[in-house]
Design an enzyme around this catalytic site. Structure first.
Site, PDB file in Angstrom:
ATOM      1  CD  GLU A 100      -4.566  -7.951   2.207  1.00 41.72           C
ATOM      2  OE1 GLU A 100      -5.475  -7.369   2.541  1.00 41.72           O
ATOM      3  OE2 GLU A 100      -3.436  -7.437   2.050  1.00 41.72           O
ATOM      4  CD  GLU A 150      -2.775  -1.438   2.471  1.00 42.42           C
ATOM      5  OE1 GLU A 150      -2.651  -0.320   3.134  1.00 42.42           O
ATOM      6  OE2 GLU A 150      -3.352  -2.293   2.462  1.00 42.42           O
TER       7      GLU A 150
END
Length: 371
Positions: free
Chosen positions: A263, A157
């Site tokens: 995820e 991220e």
């Protein structure tokens, strides 16, 4: 149309008392030769031999990732303090089950202790000192867990949705090219058999996707290895569209990397926060927590259809999709019960709180049988 619910009902009639995990078809077997089927687990599953999730994990999955254990803060909360016992249990448990083991994550702006970025006087660390700490972290996990690790999320991220570099302590000290520095360290210190990934959410956003593709090219231009991009796949019942997901797969394929959906879960509850930025929060209300008594049949069917469509797309691109990992095993251990609203009853995965398969599970299993 009612084919999914009808299919589930027929399955229940055909297999009376369909309860135990071993009585179910195994997703890892149904998708064998296509891509790995993984799950994220907490340290408790690895540490407790009698943990109730273990039979389901063993039966359904051939890849594991730890939700928090290997992040910098949980693993190394203070200088010189390391949680090697649970880390060793995690890797030992997974390899004993012949799992594809993922390390998550080497470098992330969240869950990294404040001390990492400061000197002994609490002042911002110098550039070379931070690079040294980063290298020492990679050296340690390479030495202790390298033989048991198949992939690492090197950076998590680091890019925001407009495509710019996220402002963090890493970028403030090392500059916007800090991700390249992180991959340089990973290239030099990790065993060559370990796949190296960049991992992020909302990969369908044009700005972020373009910047990740550019990152792949920039790393390769510098002679650095990046094997795959992880798309977190924290999706919702309606968004992103299948076309948007496919466009991201194609763009990454054309950049020359594999895709890991790292995820995966499908949000069924209403919320205002998008993406997966963990700092964002909302207050719990009756309106945003409507299914505390269980998921209604019509939402079960929507969730099943959504998962079926997604897995059909993954199969269409099985030449580039290497792994699909669910972020959790059952609804009860999903992070979406506490984010962005604490205390909600969420239903984003294939197994319910009683460890029983939902219509979505059967939809995913059926999708694997399609020509």
């Amino acid at each position: 149309m009612k084919p999914l619910l009808t299919f589930v009902a027929l399955c229940s009639l055909a297999v009376p008392g369909l309860r135990a995990a071993e009585e179910l078809p195994a997703l890892k077997d149904l998708y064998a030769g296509k891509f790995l089927i993984g799950a994220a687990i907490g340290a408790d599953v690895a540490l407790q031999p009698d943990h109730p999730l273990r039979p389901l994990v063993k039966q359904q999955f051939n890849s594991l990732v730890s939700t928090n254990l290997m992040k910098w803060g949980p693993y190394n909360p203070q200088p010189g303090e390391y949680n090697d016992a649970p880390a060793g249990a995690y890797f030992g448990y997974g390899k004993a089950q012949d799992m594809y083991m993922v390390g998550h994550t080497l470098f992330w702006h969240a869950q990294t202790p404040k001390w990492v970025f400061e000197d002994t006087e609490g002042q911002p660390l110098a550039r070379e000192a931070l690079l040294k700490r980063m290298r020492e972290r990679v050296q340690r996990v390479a030495k202790l867990y390298g033989p048991s690790t198949d992939a690492w999320d090197v950076v998590n991220e680091a890019i925001v949705e407009d495509g710019s570099v996220r402002p963090t302590s890493f970028s403030r000290i090392l500059g916007d090219e800090w991700v390249i520095e992180a991959f340089k360290i990973a290239n030099e210190e990790l065993p060559k058999h370990i796949a190296l990934l960049y991992n992020d959410y909302n990969m369908e956003t044009p700005g972020r996707l373009a910047s990740v593709v550019k990152l792949v090219h920039d790393l390769r231009a510098k002679g650095l290895r990046i094997d795959a991009v992880g798309s977190q796949a924290h999706w919702r019942l309606e968004t992103p569209t299948i076309a948007q997901i496919e466009a991201s797969i194609v763009a990454l394929r054309d950049a020359g990397v594999k895709v890991h959906f790292t995820e995966l879960d499908i949000e069924v509850l209403p919320r205002n926060v998008g993406g997966a930025e963990i700092s964002m929060r909302e207050k719990r209300t009756e309106d945003n927590d409507p299914y505390t008594a269980g998921l209604p049949a019509e939402i079960q069917e929507k969730l099943a259809r959504r998962y079926a469509d997604i897995f059909k797309l993954f199969l269409k691109h099985a030449d580039v999709v290497d792994r699909v990992t669910f972020w959790g095993v059952t609804d009860g251990d999903s992070w979406l019960n506490s984010w962005p609203v604490r205390g909600r009853t969420n239903h984003p995965l294939l197994f319910d709180r009683q460890l029983q398969p939902k219509p979505a599970f059967h939809a995913v299993a059926e999708a694997a049988k399609q020509p």
